[in-house]
Enzyme design. Structure first.
Site, PDB file in Angstrom:
ATOM      1  N   ASP A  19       0.874  -1.169   0.000  1.00 24.99           N
ATOM      2  CA  ASP A  19       0.000   0.000   0.000  1.00 24.99           C
ATOM      3  C   ASP A  19       0.916   1.225   0.000  1.00 24.99           C
ATOM      4  O   ASP A  19       2.098   1.114   0.325  1.00 24.99           O
ATOM      5  CB  ASP A  19      -0.888  -0.037   1.250  1.00 24.99           C
ATOM      6  CG  ASP A  19      -1.797   1.167   1.352  1.00 24.99           C
ATOM      7  OD1 ASP A  19      -2.375   1.540   0.328  1.00 24.99           O
ATOM      8  OD2 ASP A  19      -1.910   1.729   2.455  1.00 24.99           O
ATOM      9  N   ASP A 220      -1.610  -0.872   6.187  1.00 23.51           N
ATOM     10  CA  ASP A 220      -1.777  -0.361   7.553  1.00 23.51           C
ATOM     11  C   ASP A 220      -3.184   0.133   7.862  1.00 23.51           C
ATOM     12  O   ASP A 220      -3.490   0.466   8.991  1.00 23.51           O
ATOM     13  CB  ASP A 220      -0.796   0.798   7.806  1.00 23.51           C
ATOM     14  CG  ASP A 220      -1.246   2.093   7.156  1.00 23.51           C
ATOM     15  OD1 ASP A 220      -1.735   2.030   6.016  1.00 23.51           O
ATOM     16  OD2 ASP A 220      -1.108   3.154   7.787  1.00 23.51           O
ATOM     17  N   ASP A 224      -7.293  -1.995   4.115  1.00 24.15           N
ATOM     18  CA  ASP A 224      -6.371  -3.044   3.700  1.00 24.15           C
ATOM     19  C   ASP A 224      -6.680  -4.398   4.325  1.00 24.15           C
ATOM     20  O   ASP A 224      -6.108  -5.415   3.925  1.00 24.15           O
ATOM     21  CB  ASP A 224      -4.921  -2.662   4.072  1.00 24.15           C
ATOM     22  CG  ASP A 224      -4.482  -1.369   3.415  1.00 24.15           C
ATOM     23  OD1 ASP A 224      -4.885  -1.136   2.264  1.00 24.15           O
ATOM     24  OD2 ASP A 224      -3.737  -0.601   4.052  1.00 24.15           O
TER      25      ASP A 224
END
Length: 334
Positions: A19, A220, A224
């Site tokens: 990410d 995080d 996600d």
């Protein structure tokens, strides 16, 4: 590391999905530029944007609110606030219906005046900025750009991943140009931008279909969690959302991306020790059983041999800690 299965699977990972916000970058964006449409005052733009974003907890929203305050603009009250996921937010400030988000969202809502902002948007996105459009009553008022600084260790960590032979992919909800600017700076191999939260799971599945079940993901945020669960190894940043940590197989307690490389080294080294210990322990039996079968091996010697076998396995396993602490993120001895 939650389980033995996770550490065993980790050694076979071929694709590392990252990410962007909070993983490669610090996740602490700041307001950098404000661009207004013709005839629109910056104060009005920031008042409307700050008022609506003040009802959101997203890092970009917080950056806009704090940036407005720094420029002397205090957010007002907002009514009928709603979020459209990763695409934007909306609400009513006074008599005006305000919409803030990406171009796709505003086009779907029929906002006019977007073409006049295209050049400025392209320039900002080319610098790696995340740009949102502010509109009121169906008319585009201007742009607000935020920037998020890279984590100091991101480049080093990605170099370490490449040294391990990993294909590194960034999957983010940010726009294509901003995502590619960050990817080029840190050396990422593949970029999938403009991916909505629910689309991250599909992105992981597509990579698994292409590369086999050898895909790990680092993230995080709340958005996600599902993708971390879908990945063969889910890795959560320790400073991230609790739900992401709960969904992950591995948690980076320090929140440093270099921990991914260290964890992979640990996984490979641990599996190597298991193989060594099996060979070592089996060697004692292979050598001693034929001798014992002939009656030439004294029982006390057998006891000593078995004890030595156990001690050698324990000693060899303890060397794992020494080897791990002396390996840097690139896998080079120090």
């Amino acid at each position: 590391i939650r389980s033995g299965e996770a550490i065993q699977t980790f050694k076979d990972v071929k694709v590392m999905v990252l990410d962007k916000t909070g993983t490669i970058t610090r996740g602490e964006p700041t307001l950098t530029e404000v661009v207004t449409a013709e005839g629109v005052e910056e104060t009005r733009l920031l008042t409307l944007a700050g008022s609506v974003e003040n009802a959101s907890e997203h890092p970009i929203a917080r950056a806009i609110v704090e940036g407005a305050r720094t420029r002397g603009v205090e957010p007002g009250e907002v009514d009928e606030f709603r979020s459209t996921g990763a695409r934007g937010v909306a609400g009513r400030v006074g008599a005006e219906s305000v919409l803030i988000g990406n171009r796709r969202l505003l086009e779907e809502e029929g906002v006019v005046g977007l073409e006049a902002l295209d050049d400025a948007m392209g320039e900002l996105e080319g610098k790696g900025r995340t740009v949102v459009i502010v509109a009121a009553d169906g008319q585009a008022l201007g742009l607000v750009a935020v920037a998020d600084t890279l984590k100091q260790e991101s480049k080093e960590a990605i170099r370490g991943m490449h040294a391990l032979g990993l294909h590194v992919v960034m999957v983010t909800g940010d726009n294509e140009r901003a995502a590619r600017a960050v990817a080029e700076e840190v050396g990422i191999d593949e970029v999938q931008a403009g991916v909505l939260p629910e689309g991250k799971v599909d992105a992981i599945r597509a990579l698994q279909a292409k590369h086999g079940n050898h895909v790990a993901m680092v993230g995080d945020g709340i958005n996600d969690a599902a993708a971390l669960k879908q990945a063969n190894v889910g890795i959560a940043i320790g400073a991230g959302a609790d739900v992401a940590i709960e969904a992950a197989d591995v948690t980076l307690v320090r929140g440093e991306l270099t921990g991914v490389v260290e964890a992979m080294h640990l996984s490979r080294a641990t599996f190597g020790k298991i193989v060594q210990n099996l060979i070592w322990a089996s060697g004692y039996n292979v050598a001693a059983i034929p001798i014992a079968a002939t009656g030439l091996l004294h029982p006390m010697i057998g006891v000593i041999a078995m004890t030595a076998s156990s001690l050698s396995v324990i000693g060899n396993s303890l060397l794992l800690k020494r080897r791990f602490t002396r390996t840097n993120p690139q896998g080079e001895s120090t």
